[in-house]
Scaffold this active site. Structure first.
Site, PDB file in Angstrom:
ATOM      1  N   LYS A   1       2.279-105.517  69.678  1.00 59.62           N
ATOM      2  CA  LYS A   1       2.671-104.109  69.737  1.00 59.62           C
ATOM      3  C   LYS A   1       3.859-103.895  68.818  1.00 59.62           C
ATOM      4  O   LYS A   1       4.782-104.709  68.781  1.00 59.62           O
ATOM      5  CB  LYS A   1       3.015-103.747  71.185  1.00 59.62           C
ATOM      6  CG  LYS A   1       3.590-102.356  71.400  1.00 59.62           C
ATOM      7  CD  LYS A   1       3.838-102.132  72.887  1.00 59.62           C
ATOM      8  CE  LYS A   1       4.624-100.864  73.157  1.00 59.62           C
ATOM      9  NZ  LYS A   1       4.901-100.676  74.606  1.00 59.62           N
TER      10      LYS A   1
ATOM     11  N   LYS B   1      -1.267-102.627  69.198  1.00 66.19           N
ATOM     12  CA  LYS B   1      -0.810-101.361  69.762  1.00 66.19           C
ATOM     13  C   LYS B   1       0.271-100.773  68.873  1.00 66.19           C
ATOM     14  O   LYS B   1       1.290-101.407  68.614  1.00 66.19           O
ATOM     15  CB  LYS B   1      -0.272-101.564  71.178  1.00 66.19           C
ATOM     16  CG  LYS B   1       0.270-100.280  71.821  1.00 66.19           C
ATOM     17  CD  LYS B   1       0.662-100.515  73.265  1.00 66.19           C
ATOM     18  CE  LYS B   1       1.377 -99.303  73.862  1.00 66.19           C
ATOM     19  NZ  LYS B   1       1.771 -99.529  75.272  1.00 66.19           N
TER      20      LYS B   1
ATOM     21  N   ASP C   1       3.714-105.164  79.022  1.00 63.44           N
ATOM     22  CA  ASP C   1       4.195-105.016  77.648  1.00 63.44           C
ATOM     23  C   ASP C   1       5.578-105.675  77.574  1.00 63.44           C
ATOM     24  O   ASP C   1       6.577-105.074  77.977  1.00 63.44           O
ATOM     25  CB  ASP C   1       4.302-103.545  77.258  1.00 63.44           C
ATOM     26  CG  ASP C   1       2.952-102.863  77.101  1.00 63.44           C
ATOM     27  OD1 ASP C   1       1.983-103.284  77.772  1.00 63.44           O
ATOM     28  OD2 ASP C   1       2.874-101.891  76.324  1.00 63.44           O
TER      29      ASP C   1
END
Length: 233
Positions: A162, A192, A99
């Site tokens: 995300k 996300k 991430d």
């Protein structure tokens, strides 16, 4: 009477199956991370999400729990070379997913080519099957910039976009941002929702908006809320 045109909300088990059970506090210890892993297995979450220094993790034998690790976290102000090296080291130590945080300032200045190159550098360092998620800090961006960054993420080979680190003062995930992100990248990329997803209602709202993964630190309380047990960090 139930409206047959409305989709059935996901169950607690289904929500658990898309949660990255997260512990990114600076004061986290190895004992805390071991407890996180045990709790993730018990709750049936998709993964745990931890800091790179916590690797490698001791996972239960036979577990299919995935390991996600943050990169360039939380500011995104690291150089691309540093982010790429950090990501590669994490994968070598057992991470399945990365991430990474973009340089939000570059996005705000309209330097989308630089953002794309930053993501591409990390992607090159951790090719498939490693999953690459790009944290865009959606609360700090206007809609046009969100769309531009999401498209750059797709162009650079990311697997997910995300919403948030959860550390930015502008805030975390919003239904509007998730819906906009999903409209921009789906079905090619996942979305996300992370930051402020504290209740089962929050989780279901994000899924309805298009989220395919959730970043949650208070997973036990969130999932307990599906049966009236309350929710929150």
């Amino acid at each position: 009477m139930t409206d047959a045109t409305q989709p059935t909300p996901p169950t607690a088990e289904q929500i658990a199956g898309i949660i990255d059970h997260t512990l990114l506090k600076p004061e986290a210890t190895r004992a805390d991370v071991a407890a996180l892993v045990a709790e993730a297995v018990e709750l049936g979450t998709f993964s745990v999400c931890v800091s790179p220094s916590m690797l490698p993790l001791d996972l239960p034998a036979g577990s299919d729990l995935k390991v996600a690790v943050v990169c360039g976290f939380p500011s995104g102000k690291h150089t691309s070379a540093v982010k790429a090296a950090e990501a590669a080291e994490s994968v070598a130590a057992g991470a399945d997913e990365i991430d990474m945080v973009i340089d939000v300032g570059a996005a705000l200045e309209g330097r989308i080519d630089d953002v794309r190159a930053d993501i591409a550098a990390v992607r090159a360092a951790v090719p498939a099957p490693t999953v690459l998620k790009v944290i865009i800090e959606s609360a700090a961006l206007d809609d046009d910039t969100i769309v531009a960054v999401c498209r750059a993420s797709a162009d650079a080979g990311a697997d997910f976009v995300k919403t948030s680190t959860g550390f930015h003062p502008a805030g975390g995930a919003s239904e509007h941002a998730v819906r906009l992100m999903a409209r921009t990248v789906a079905p090619d990329l996942g979305v996300k929702a992370s930051g402020g997803v504290r209740s089962i209602e929050d989780a279901r709202t994000m899924v309805a908006a298009g989220a395919t993964r959730l970043g949650v630190s208070g997973s036990r309380a969130l999932l307990a809320g599906a049966s009236g047990g309350g929710a929150g960090y």
